[in-house]
Motif scaffolding. Sequence first.
Motif, mmCIF file in Angstrom:
data_model
loop_
_atom_site.group_PDB
_atom_site.id
_atom_site.type_symbol
_atom_site.label_atom_id
_atom_site.label_comp_id
_atom_site.label_asym_id
_atom_site.label_seq_id
_atom_site.Cartn_x
_atom_site.Cartn_y
_atom_site.Cartn_z
ATOM 1 N N PRO A 155 3.035 -0.205 5.406
ATOM 2 C CA PRO A 155 4.222 0.245 4.668
ATOM 3 C C PRO A 155 3.888 1.265 3.588
ATOM 4 C CG PRO A 155 3.586 -1.947 3.957
ATOM 5 C CD PRO A 155 2.719 -1.622 5.144
ATOM 6 N N ALA A 156 4.754 2.269 3.457
ATOM 7 C CA ALA A 156 4.508 3.355 2.505
ATOM 8 C C ALA A 156 4.622 2.908 1.052
ATOM 9 C CB ALA A 156 5.480 4.503 2.773
ATOM 10 N N HIS A 157 5.359 1.822 0.784
ATOM 11 C CA HIS A 157 5.534 1.393 -0.606
ATOM 12 C C HIS A 157 4.308 0.661 -1.146
ATOM 13 C CE1 HIS A 157 6.275 -2.507 1.224
ATOM 14 N NE2 HIS A 157 7.310 -2.005 1.888
ATOM 15 N N HIS A 158 3.356 0.307 -0.286
ATOM 16 C CA HIS A 158 2.085 -0.297 -0.690
ATOM 17 C C HIS A 158 2.246 -1.682 -1.319
ATOM 18 C CE1 HIS A 158 -0.325 3.760 -0.893
ATOM 19 N NE2 HIS A 158 0.337 3.601 0.242
ATOM 20 N N ASP A 159 3.300 -2.391 -0.966
ATOM 21 C CA ASP A 159 3.447 -3.754 -1.467
ATOM 22 C C ASP A 159 2.225 -4.573 -1.050
ATOM 23 O OD1 ASP A 159 5.430 -5.996 -2.509
ATOM 24 O OD2 ASP A 159 4.497 -6.750 -0.667
ATOM 25 N N LEU A 160 1.552 -5.165 -2.033
ATOM 26 C CA LEU A 160 0.276 -5.812 -1.746
ATOM 27 C C LEU A 160 0.430 -7.012 -0.833
ATOM 28 C CD1 LEU A 160 -2.733 -5.918 -2.126
ATOM 29 C CD2 LEU A 160 -2.402 -7.107 -4.312
ATOM 30 N N ASP A 161 1.500 -7.758 -0.981
ATOM 31 C CA ASP A 161 1.701 -8.919 -0.124
ATOM 32 C C ASP A 161 1.791 -8.507 1.347
ATOM 33 O OD1 ASP A 161 1.639 -10.687 -2.225
ATOM 34 O OD2 ASP A 161 3.822 -10.706 -2.498
ATOM 35 N N GLU A 162 2.435 -7.375 1.598
ATOM 36 C CA GLU A 162 2.563 -6.898 2.974
ATOM 37 C C GLU A 162 1.296 -6.213 3.473
ATOM 38 O OE1 GLU A 162 6.153 -4.848 4.076
ATOM 39 O OE2 GLU A 162 7.214 -5.638 2.323
ATOM 40 N N LEU A 163 0.536 -5.643 2.544
ATOM 41 C CA LEU A 163 -0.656 -4.892 2.937
ATOM 42 C C LEU A 163 -1.914 -5.746 3.021
ATOM 43 C CD1 LEU A 163 -0.604 -1.440 1.064
ATOM 44 C CD2 LEU A 163 -0.533 -1.851 3.524
#
Length: 329
Positions: free
Chosen positions: A41-49
């Motif tokens: 994801p482009a927003h770089h949310d750490l939980d998702e990354l």
Amino acid sequence: MVRRTAALMGVILVTSRSFSDGDLDLVERAARAGHRILRGPAHHDLDELRSLLHGADAWIAGTGPVTEAHLAAAPKLKVVARYGVGTEAVDLAAARERGIPVTNTPGANADAVADHAVGLMLAALRFVPDGDRRVRAGDWGVRRGRELGAATVGIVGFGRIGQGVARRLSGFGSRVLAADPFFPVELVRAQGAEPVPLDELFRAADVITLHAPGGQRLVDAERLADMRRGTVLVNTARGDLVDEQAVAEALRDGTLAGYAADTLDGDTAAHDSPLLAADLVDRVIVTPHLGAQTTQAVDNMGSLSLDDVIAVLRGAEPAHPVPVPQEMR
């Protein structure tokens, strides 16, 4: 294509939306070099990354934050390639501490952004978006604009984009001023611009275009008060360069005739920006960060970032390393 075993493949995490979205197939180029592209994801949310970072050997990062926590979640990471020029969202000190080089893509989108900046100047000076809205509403009344060639244009920041704007303005015949404390005055003159201090530029220009790094406030109420009445301000750099409330007030009192930007402070989260007020719609033009979104710029940014990643993964030095500022060392 030569098949490679999984043991030889590196995983390149890509969190830029437009990577390999131009004319070049960069996913295929990575595969030929023995690496696999993994999208995030482009927003770089750490939980998702987090799970994606855990297995990544390299990261081609978009405009989202790259923090110490992101780097800590990536034990195999060997390089962060910033897809673009600005690196203010990257914790350079944390990357240095972990021995992770950071690269960027200088000049890759300079022509695209310079084109867009001049386009916004013309749109604001000639009321192009407002004219389109009026015609669609059945109103063929005209607003008298100004010619770009008759204007004194001040360029704040004279790097690759600022120089590109100056070259384009030479064809219009504009008088061009440039303020950049880090650029030699003789080189400014060689590019067809007059080097001036920043405050003098703001007082003398009819059109001011911002091409400076973010993280600073260049346009506030005090500086606006010193501008020529009827100035047009263009911002294709960073939203935090301007005090948006002060700019809105300057538009209402006539200090500014127009504001044209490719960014707002907070960008997609800036739905309540004072510059989006209904009463300013005829004086404000905002585009959604599309200055660098040309096929050529996308190909350039993707190629430079991928080439640096491939170089690091094969044990070579990247061509475009970002130095760590002295104060971070």
